[in-house]
Design a protein around this motif. Structure first.
Motif, PDB file in Angstrom:
ATOM      1  N   TYR A   1       0.855  -1.180   0.000  1.00 30.10           N
ATOM      2  CA  TYR A   1       0.000   0.000   0.000  1.00 30.10           C
ATOM      3  C   TYR A   1       0.892   1.231   0.000  1.00 30.10           C
ATOM      4  CZ  TYR A   1      -3.261  -3.579   1.561  1.00 30.10           C
ATOM      5  OH  TYR A   1      -4.010  -4.714   1.664  1.00 30.10           O
ATOM      6  N   GLU A   2       0.826   2.036  -1.047  1.00 30.94           N
ATOM      7  CA  GLU A   2       1.677   3.218  -1.158  1.00 30.94           C
ATOM      8  C   GLU A   2       0.847   4.485  -0.981  1.00 30.94           C
ATOM      9  OE1 GLU A   2       3.680   2.902  -4.920  1.00 30.94           O
ATOM     10  OE2 GLU A   2       4.907   1.232  -4.248  1.00 30.94           O
ATOM     11  N   GLY A   3       1.475   5.518  -0.425  1.00 28.05           N
ATOM     12  CA  GLY A   3       0.806   6.802  -0.258  1.00 28.05           C
ATOM     13  C   GLY A   3      -0.104   6.872   0.946  1.00 28.05           C
ATOM     14  N   MET A   4       0.140   6.038   1.948  1.00 26.25           N
ATOM     15  CA  MET A   4      -0.684   6.067   3.160  1.00 26.25           C
ATOM     16  C   MET A   4      -0.601   7.452   3.788  1.00 26.25           C
ATOM     17  SD  MET A   4      -2.048   3.032   3.666  1.00 26.25           S
ATOM     18  CE  MET A   4      -2.523   3.141   5.352  1.00 26.25           C
ATOM     19  N   THR A   5      -1.746   8.031   4.092  1.00 26.22           N
ATOM     20  CA  THR A   5      -1.769   9.381   4.644  1.00 26.22           C
ATOM     21  C   THR A   5      -1.501   9.411   6.145  1.00 26.22           C
ATOM     22  OG1 THR A   5      -4.163   9.259   4.902  1.00 26.22           O
ATOM     23  CG2 THR A   5      -3.317  10.197   2.843  1.00 26.22           C
ATOM     24  N   ASP A   6      -1.800   8.312   6.856  1.00 20.57           N
ATOM     25  CA  ASP A   6      -1.579   8.264   8.299  1.00 20.57           C
ATOM     26  C   ASP A   6      -1.300   6.806   8.698  1.00 20.57           C
ATOM     27  OD1 ASP A   6      -1.613   8.410  11.071  1.00 20.57           O
ATOM     28  OD2 ASP A   6      -3.370   9.715  11.148  1.00 20.57           O
ATOM     29  N   PRO A   7      -0.058   6.352   8.539  1.00 19.23           N
ATOM     30  CA  PRO A   7       0.266   4.956   8.830  1.00 19.23           C
ATOM     31  C   PRO A   7      -0.076   4.519  10.258  1.00 19.23           C
ATOM     32  CG  PRO A   7       2.045   5.960   7.601  1.00 19.23           C
ATOM     33  CD  PRO A   7       1.095   7.063   7.980  1.00 19.23           C
ATOM     34  N   ALA A   8       0.127   5.391  11.240  1.00 24.06           N
ATOM     35  CA  ALA A   8      -0.177   5.020  12.627  1.00 24.06           C
ATOM     36  C   ALA A   8      -1.668   4.773  12.809  1.00 24.06           C
ATOM     37  CB  ALA A   8       0.314   6.101  13.587  1.00 24.06           C
ATOM     38  N   GLU A   9      -2.497   5.625  12.224  1.00 23.44           N
ATOM     39  CA  GLU A   9      -3.946   5.451  12.327  1.00 23.44           C
ATOM     40  C   GLU A   9      -4.385   4.210  11.569  1.00 23.44           C
ATOM     41  OE1 GLU A   9      -7.964   5.988  13.319  1.00 23.44           O
ATOM     42  OE2 GLU A   9      -6.102   6.630  14.258  1.00 23.44           O
ATOM     43  N   ALA A  10      -3.798   3.977  10.409  1.00 30.92           N
ATOM     44  CA  ALA A  10      -4.123   2.768   9.651  1.00 30.92           C
ATOM     45  C   ALA A  10      -3.787   1.525  10.469  1.00 30.92           C
ATOM     46  CB  ALA A  10      -3.374   2.752   8.320  1.00 30.92           C
ATOM     47  N   GLY A  11      -2.625   1.544  11.128  1.00 34.37           N
ATOM     48  CA  GLY A  11      -2.235   0.416  11.973  1.00 34.37           C
ATOM     49  C   GLY A  11      -3.215   0.181  13.107  1.00 34.37           C
ATOM     50  N   ARG A  12      -3.669   1.266  13.720  1.00 38.59           N
ATOM     51  CA  ARG A  12      -4.647   1.134  14.812  1.00 38.59           C
ATOM     52  C   ARG A  12      -5.942   0.524  14.310  1.00 38.59           C
ATOM     53  NH1 ARG A  12      -9.023   3.180  16.713  1.00 38.59           N
ATOM     54  NH2 ARG A  12      -9.212   4.818  15.141  1.00 38.59           N
ATOM     55  N   ARG A  13      -6.426   1.021  13.172  1.00 36.86           N
ATOM     56  CA  ARG A  13      -7.686   0.507  12.615  1.00 36.86           C
ATOM     57  C   ARG A  13      -7.567  -0.948  12.204  1.00 36.86           C
ATOM     58  NH1 ARG A  13     -10.101   5.533   8.973  1.00 36.86           N
ATOM     59  NH2 ARG A  13      -9.869   7.105  10.606  1.00 36.86           N
ATOM     60  N   VAL A  14      -6.436  -1.311  11.625  1.00 29.88           N
ATOM     61  CA  VAL A  14      -6.217  -2.700  11.227  1.00 29.88           C
ATOM     62  C   VAL A  14      -6.182  -3.590  12.461  1.00 29.88           C
ATOM     63  CG1 VAL A  14      -4.486  -4.289  10.269  1.00 29.88           C
ATOM     64  CG2 VAL A  14      -5.125  -2.223   9.009  1.00 29.88           C
ATOM     65  N   ASP A  15      -5.447  -3.173  13.488  1.00 27.15           N
ATOM     66  CA  ASP A  15      -5.310  -3.975  14.703  1.00 27.15           C
ATOM     67  C   ASP A  15      -6.649  -4.156  15.415  1.00 27.15           C
ATOM     68  OD1 ASP A  15      -3.663  -5.399  16.589  1.00 27.15           O
ATOM     69  OD2 ASP A  15      -3.909  -3.692  17.946  1.00 27.15           O
ATOM     70  N   GLU A  16      -7.424  -3.083  15.502  1.00 26.43           N
ATOM     71  CA  GLU A  16      -8.681  -3.140  16.259  1.00 26.43           C
ATOM     72  C   GLU A  16      -9.853  -3.698  15.475  1.00 26.43           C
ATOM     73  OE1 GLU A  16      -9.362   0.805  17.784  1.00 26.43           O
ATOM     74  OE2 GLU A  16      -7.565   0.728  19.056  1.00 26.43           O
ATOM     75  N   GLY A  17      -9.847  -3.553  14.155  1.00 31.40           N
ATOM     76  CA  GLY A  17     -11.011  -3.982  13.382  1.00 31.40           C
ATOM     77  C   GLY A  17     -10.761  -5.100  12.397  1.00 31.40           C
ATOM     78  N   PHE A  18      -9.632  -5.029  11.681  1.00 35.70           N
ATOM     79  CA  PHE A  18      -9.389  -6.012  10.636  1.00 35.70           C
ATOM     80  C   PHE A  18      -8.865  -7.338  11.186  1.00 35.70           C
ATOM     81  CE2 PHE A  18      -7.024  -7.632   6.872  1.00 35.70           C
ATOM     82  CZ  PHE A  18      -8.117  -7.777   6.042  1.00 35.70           C
ATOM     83  N   VAL A  19      -7.960  -7.272  12.165  1.00 30.08           N
ATOM     84  CA  VAL A  19      -7.412  -8.506  12.729  1.00 30.08           C
ATOM     85  C   VAL A  19      -8.516  -9.383  13.337  1.00 30.08           C
ATOM     86  CG1 VAL A  19      -5.851  -9.468  14.478  1.00 30.08           C
ATOM     87  CG2 VAL A  19      -5.081  -7.587  12.999  1.00 30.08           C
ATOM     88  N   PRO A  20      -9.459  -8.827  14.106  1.00 34.31           N
ATOM     89  CA  PRO A  20     -10.550  -9.677  14.597  1.00 34.31           C
ATOM     90  C   PRO A  20     -11.372 -10.294  13.460  1.00 34.31           C
ATOM     91  CG  PRO A  20     -10.442  -7.673  15.888  1.00 34.31           C
ATOM     92  CD  PRO A  20      -9.507  -7.486  14.720  1.00 34.31           C
ATOM     93  N   LEU A  21     -11.564  -9.564  12.383  1.00 38.11           N
ATOM     94  CA  LEU A  21     -12.269 -10.096  11.212  1.00 38.11           C
ATOM     95  C   LEU A  21     -11.498 -11.269  10.612  1.00 38.11           C
ATOM     96  CD1 LEU A  21     -14.589  -9.636   9.062  1.00 38.11           C
ATOM     97  CD2 LEU A  21     -12.903  -8.264   7.831  1.00 38.11           C
ATOM     98  N   LEU A  22     -10.193 -11.109  10.482  1.00 38.82           N
ATOM     99  CA  LEU A  22      -9.337 -12.168   9.951  1.00 38.82           C
ATOM    100  C   LEU A  22      -9.459 -13.449  10.762  1.00 38.82           C
ATOM    101  CD1 LEU A  22      -5.990 -10.340   9.217  1.00 38.82           C
ATOM    102  CD2 LEU A  22      -7.136 -11.863   7.644  1.00 38.82           C
ATOM    103  N   ARG A  23      -9.462 -13.301  12.063  1.00 39.80           N
ATOM    104  CA  ARG A  23      -9.488 -14.480  12.938  1.00 39.80           C
ATOM    105  C   ARG A  23     -10.760 -15.306  12.774  1.00 39.80           C
ATOM    106  NH1 ARG A  23      -6.867 -11.116  17.757  1.00 39.80           N
ATOM    107  NH2 ARG A  23      -4.693 -11.492  17.223  1.00 39.80           N
ATOM    108  N   GLN A  24     -11.790 -14.730  12.190  1.00 36.94           N
ATOM    109  CA  GLN A  24     -13.044 -15.447  11.969  1.00 36.94           C
ATOM    110  C   GLN A  24     -13.050 -16.231  10.658  1.00 36.94           C
ATOM    111  OE1 GLN A  24     -16.164 -12.535  12.166  1.00 36.94           O
ATOM    112  NE2 GLN A  24     -15.572 -11.838  14.184  1.00 36.94           N
ATOM    113  N   VAL A  25     -12.066 -16.001   9.800  1.00 38.71           N
ATOM    114  CA  VAL A  25     -12.032 -16.641   8.485  1.00 38.71           C
ATOM    115  C   VAL A  25     -11.495 -18.060   8.628  1.00 38.71           C
ATOM    116  CG1 VAL A  25     -11.022 -16.557   6.181  1.00 38.71           C
ATOM    117  CG2 VAL A  25     -11.743 -14.445   7.301  1.00 38.71           C
ATOM    118  N   PRO A  26     -12.233 -19.056   8.132  1.00 40.49           N
ATOM    119  CA  PRO A  26     -11.748 -20.442   8.193  1.00 40.49           C
ATOM    120  C   PRO A  26     -10.402 -20.575   7.474  1.00 40.49           C
ATOM    121  CG  PRO A  26     -14.053 -20.374   7.539  1.00 40.49           C
ATOM    122  CD  PRO A  26     -13.554 -18.954   7.514  1.00 40.49           C
TER     123      PRO A  26
END
Length: 99
Positions: free
Chosen positions: A13-38
């Motif tokens: 992913y290139e041109g991220m406007t706020d890498p720290a915020e993206a990391g927070r959102r991924v950690d709090e929202g995307f990682v739990p979603l991933l863990r539900q995938v068989p």
């Protein structure tokens, strides 16, 4: 396919406007979603600097990766789109060697 078979997706992913915020959102929202995938095995979100982020997703098989793509679209649109000005470069395939 053997029990140890794995399928991996790598995104750049290139041109991220706020890498720290993206990391927070991924950690709090995307990682739990991933863990539900068989077949989910592992996930890494890496700040490579200069507005570049890398993601590595590992699954038992391609079916798990395909399922994630379906589930992830809404999350990315609703939570990450403002931080992602460019579409990711995604490469995927079967793991043929590992250490």
């Amino acid at each position: 396919m053997s029990r140890s078979a794995k399928y991996t997706m790598v995104g750049r992913y290139e041109g991220m406007t706020d890498p720290a915020e993206a990391g927070r959102r991924v950690d709090e929202g995307f990682v739990p979603l991933l863990r539900q995938v068989p077949g989910f095995v592992a996930y890494y979100w890496v700040d490579a600097g200069d507005g570049v982020m890398l993601s590595t997703r590992v699954f038992e098989d391609q079916a798990g990766a395909d399922e994630l793509v379906k589930r992830a679209a809404d999350f990315v649109r609703d939570n990450l789109a403002p931080l992602l000005p460019n579409p990711p470069q995604v490469t995927a395939g079967h793991v043929v060697a590992a250490g």
